[in-house]
Scaffold this motif. Structure first.
Motif, PDB file in Angstrom:
ATOM      1  N   SER A  94       0.929  -1.114   0.073  1.00 27.59           N
ATOM      2  CA  SER A  94      -0.050   0.049   0.089  1.00 27.59           C
ATOM      3  C   SER A  94       0.944   1.252  -0.013  1.00 27.59           C
ATOM      4  N   ALA A  95       1.774   1.269   0.807  1.00 27.37           N
ATOM      5  CA  ALA A  95       2.928   2.433   1.000  1.00 27.37           C
ATOM      6  C   ALA A  95       3.210   2.582  -0.670  1.00 27.37           C
ATOM      7  N   THR A  96       4.015   1.558  -1.113  1.00 28.98           N
ATOM      8  CA  THR A  96       4.515   1.639  -2.272  1.00 28.98           C
ATOM      9  C   THR A  96       3.777   2.269  -3.314  1.00 28.98           C
ATOM     10  N   PHE A  97       2.233   1.592  -3.437  1.00 32.26           N
ATOM     11  CA  PHE A  97       1.431   2.141  -4.417  1.00 32.26           C
ATOM     12  C   PHE A  97       1.024   3.594  -4.174  1.00 32.26           C
ATOM     13  N   ASN A 120      -9.054   0.007  -2.297  1.00 38.25           N
ATOM     14  CA  ASN A 120      -9.235  -1.035  -1.111  1.00 38.25           C
ATOM     15  C   ASN A 120      -8.410  -0.244   0.095  1.00 38.25           C
ATOM     16  N   LEU A 121      -8.686   0.697   0.361  1.00 37.51           N
ATOM     17  CA  LEU A 121      -8.001   1.448   1.370  1.00 37.51           C
ATOM     18  C   LEU A 121      -9.047   2.575   2.027  1.00 37.51           C
ATOM     19  N   ILE A 122      -9.125   2.705   3.421  1.00 39.90           N
ATOM     20  CA  ILE A 122     -10.130   3.739   3.851  1.00 39.90           C
ATOM     21  C   ILE A 122      -9.622   4.905   4.504  1.00 39.90           C
ATOM     22  N   ARG A 123     -10.564   5.929   4.482  1.00 37.43           N
ATOM     23  CA  ARG A 123     -10.277   7.304   4.994  1.00 37.43           C
ATOM     24  C   ARG A 123     -10.483   7.545   6.559  1.00 37.43           C
ATOM     25  N   ARG A 124     -11.391   6.875   6.983  1.00 37.76           N
ATOM     26  CA  ARG A 124     -12.107   6.999   8.144  1.00 37.76           C
ATOM     27  C   ARG A 124     -12.350   5.513   8.946  1.00 37.76           C
ATOM     28  N   PRO A 127     -14.362  -3.289  13.562  1.00 35.70           N
ATOM     29  CA  PRO A 127     -13.541  -2.327  14.434  1.00 35.70           C
ATOM     30  C   PRO A 127     -11.943  -2.450  14.157  1.00 35.70           C
ATOM     31  N   ASN A 128     -11.670  -3.354  13.334  1.00 31.28           N
ATOM     32  CA  ASN A 128     -10.174  -3.392  13.004  1.00 31.28           C
ATOM     33  C   ASN A 128      -9.705  -2.535  11.818  1.00 31.28           C
ATOM     34  N   VAL A 129      -9.221  -1.407  12.470  1.00 30.40           N
ATOM     35  CA  VAL A 129      -8.649  -0.436  11.600  1.00 30.40           C
ATOM     36  C   VAL A 129      -7.089  -0.422  11.685  1.00 30.40           C
ATOM     37  N   ASP A 130      -6.432  -0.201  10.526  1.00 29.16           N
ATOM     38  CA  ASP A 130      -4.909   0.075  10.427  1.00 29.16           C
ATOM     39  C   ASP A 130      -4.706   1.739  10.431  1.00 29.16           C
ATOM     40  N   ARG A 131      -4.572   2.214  11.437  1.00 26.47           N
ATOM     41  CA  ARG A 131      -4.559   3.639  11.385  1.00 26.47           C
ATOM     42  C   ARG A 131      -3.436   4.350  10.687  1.00 26.47           C
ATOM     43  N   VAL A 132      -2.293   3.484  10.845  1.00 29.09           N
ATOM     44  CA  VAL A 132      -0.869   4.159  10.024  1.00 29.09           C
ATOM     45  C   VAL A 132      -1.394   3.967   8.494  1.00 29.09           C
ATOM     46  N   ARG A 133      -1.930   2.887   7.955  1.00 26.67           N
ATOM     47  CA  ARG A 133      -2.399   2.903   6.463  1.00 26.67           C
ATOM     48  C   ARG A 133      -3.364   3.867   6.259  1.00 26.67           C
TER      49      ARG A 133
END
Length: 76
Positions: A6-9, A31-35, A42-48
């Motif tokens: 994701s970071a590379t993309f 396939n990424l979320i903003r909020r 409830p599984n959220v990757d806040r860094v991503r």
């Protein structure tokens, strides 16, 4: 989905958009979320999530609001 890249993309997306000399539209299902509220669990990757929001802010992109269902799909 495998978010290992994701970071590379997001870096590649940012580089491509920044090189554009004319107005550009960026669209797609990333396939990424903003909020956290965009997720049905409830599984959220806040860094991503922060990387995605920072990319959007850095490129001065504007999100087109969805109309209708809260989520595009669910596992049930």
């Amino acid at each position: 989905a495998d978010h290992g890249r994701s970071a590379t993309f997001l870096t590649e997306l940012k580089n491509k958009v920044e090189r554009c000399t004319t107005p550009v539209v960026v669209a797609g299902d990333f396939n990424l979320i903003r909020r956290a509220s965009d997720k049905s669990s409830p599984n959220v990757d806040r860094v991503r999530m922060r990387l995605f929001n920072d990319c959007i802010a850095d490129l001065a992109l504007r999100e087109i609001a969805r109309v209708g269902a809260r989520f595009m799909w669910m596992n049930k």
